[in-house]
Design an enzyme around this catalytic site. Structure first.
Site, PDB file in Angstrom:
ATOM      1  N   HIS A  88      57.554 122.466  66.668  1.00 41.80           N
ATOM      2  CA  HIS A  88      58.679 121.581  66.368  1.00 41.80           C
ATOM      3  C   HIS A  88      59.986 122.359  66.284  1.00 41.80           C
ATOM      4  O   HIS A  88      60.042 123.480  65.792  1.00 41.80           O
ATOM      5  CB  HIS A  88      58.420 120.763  65.104  1.00 41.80           C
ATOM      6  N   ASP A 134      60.342 128.318  60.107  1.00 36.74           N
ATOM      7  CA  ASP A 134      59.564 127.090  60.222  1.00 36.74           C
ATOM      8  C   ASP A 134      60.419 126.081  60.965  1.00 36.74           C
ATOM      9  O   ASP A 134      61.288 125.448  60.356  1.00 36.74           O
ATOM     10  CB  ASP A 134      59.179 126.595  58.823  1.00 36.74           C
ATOM     11  N   GLU A 180      59.574 116.761  62.839  1.00 40.93           N
ATOM     12  CA  GLU A 180      58.321 117.120  62.159  1.00 40.93           C
ATOM     13  C   GLU A 180      58.505 117.156  60.654  1.00 40.93           C
ATOM     14  O   GLU A 180      57.608 116.760  59.894  1.00 40.93           O
ATOM     15  CB  GLU A 180      57.827 118.477  62.680  1.00 40.93           C
ATOM     16  N   GLU A 181      59.660 117.638  60.194  1.00 45.23           N
ATOM     17  CA  GLU A 181      59.879 117.851  58.766  1.00 45.23           C
ATOM     18  C   GLU A 181      60.013 116.547  57.973  1.00 45.23           C
ATOM     19  O   GLU A 181      59.988 116.569  56.746  1.00 45.23           O
ATOM     20  CB  GLU A 181      61.129 118.719  58.543  1.00 45.23           C
ATOM     21  N   HIS A 200      60.983 126.938  53.888  1.00 43.19           N
ATOM     22  CA  HIS A 200      61.899 125.845  53.507  1.00 43.19           C
ATOM     23  C   HIS A 200      63.018 126.326  52.590  1.00 43.19           C
ATOM     24  O   HIS A 200      63.697 125.502  51.967  1.00 43.19           O
ATOM     25  CB  HIS A 200      61.148 124.687  52.835  1.00 43.19           C
TER      26      HIS A 200
END
Length: 342
Positions: free
Chosen positions: A60, A170, A198-199, A309
């Site tokens: 992603h 990420d 995606e998140e 994150h």
């Protein structure tokens, strides 16, 4: 450097335009076909006329971020998170806002002015603001509007013993693995997907999998790593520097055991270090891909990422390079008839 380009590009969930263009420029000369679906995922096809099982490789593009929701009369910006952002890591962090990449700093009431009761509680996002140096609402509106997104202003840098820090590993590290793999030659039909959103719920991957309809799918991801001092072994998730992590279970997927055992055999045959992802929380695009259409044989390989994150994340470059090696070895095994379909 590829990791620098990818991690420093902006790509909030739903606003992946900049990172998509960066990836497109990297892969267009190595593809038979490149296109974007209606949600914004970038899809790259190679060897579509070749015999053999069609393999989808997926990572992603989007990153956790912040959205401006209000501009106060004094020029300060109120915001809300996009994706899983821990408010405790936000204070005093620099950000870039919108297409102009306006610089700002996340602030709140100074500790000197807080009451004793306020000091006992974490500062909530509702108590924070972004300061861009504007004195009035009108001045701030020249640069920023509600609906603009902010990402962490963190530069890529290689540090310590073969480590790198940046924002958005990420999943820009997974995107980098895909880009490096696209540049190699294989004799099976391959589709590479750089997915969106995606998140905020794995939204881009399902439509991609339905459209592509692959026989096999491999998801590349940055995953949780908490191997620091005082962390119990069972709570570490992964250990940085011990190799790519193979998923067994997470919040949206239980690994296909046939696929997992095949990946173990591939890694061991190639002398590639690996580890298991030892926590069940979190998830990735495999959660949507493996249930598309009538079900797709799917696995996931992740690069351990400390402080995931957060404004500054950390990876091992050895893990990154070994993940590239593992993906190539896996595709070579499929070329040779491994991972046979039922």
């Amino acid at each position: 450097m590829l990791l620098k380009k990818l991690t420093e590009a902006m790509g909030p969930s739903g606003f992946e335009d900049e990172i998509r263009q960066v990836i497109y420029e990297e892969v267009r000369d190595y593809a038979d076909r490149v296109y974007t679906d209606s949600l914004g995922s970038l899809i790259v096809e190679k060897n579509g006329s070749q015999p053999g099982p069609k393999v989808l490789l997926c990572a992603h593009m989007d990153e956790v971020s912040l959205m401006i929701v209000q501009i106060e009369e004094n020029g300060l910006l109120r915001f809300r998170p996009i994706g899983g952002v821990d408010s405790r890591v936000l204070l005093a962090k620099p950000v870039r806002i919108g297409k102009r990449k306006m610089f700002g700093v996340i602030g709140s009431k100074p500790i000197h002015l807080q009451s004793s009761a306020e000091r006992e509680k974490p500062v909530s996002i509702e108590q924070m603001f972004i300061d861009i140096g504007a004195k009035t609402k009108e001045e701030a509106e020249k640069w920023v509007q509600p609906g603009d997104c902010a990402v962490f202003a963190t530069d890529y840098q290689e540090i310590g013993q073969r480590c790198a820090k940046s924002k958005s590993f990420d999943d820009r590290v997974g995107c980098a693995v895909l880009v490096e793999t696209i540049k190699k030659s294989f004799d099976i039909p391959l589709v590479f997907a750089f997915t969106v959103q995606e998140e905020i719920g794995l939204r881009g991957a399902g439509p991609v999998a339905y459209r592509v309809n692959p026989d096999i799918a491999l998801i590349l991801e940055g995953t949780v790593c908490f191997d620091v001092m005082g962390a119990p072994g069972h709570g570490q998730g992964t250990v940085m520097g011990k190799g790519p992590a193979l998923s067994v279970i997470d919040s949206s997927t239980i690994a296909n055991q046939y696929f997992l055992q095949h990946m173990l055999q591939v890694a061991e045959a190639a002398g590639i270090p690996y580890q298991f992802r030892r926590v069940s929380g979190g998830g990735n695009d495999a959660g949507r891909v493996h249930i598309a259409r009538g079900g797709i044989l799917t696995g996931a390989v992740s690069v351990p990422t400390r402080y995931i994150h957060a404004p500054a994340q950390l990876i091992s470059l050895d893990d990154y390079e070994n993940t590239i090696r593992l993906v190539e070895a896996f595709l070579r095994s499929v070329e040779k008839g491994g991972l046979r379909l039922a």
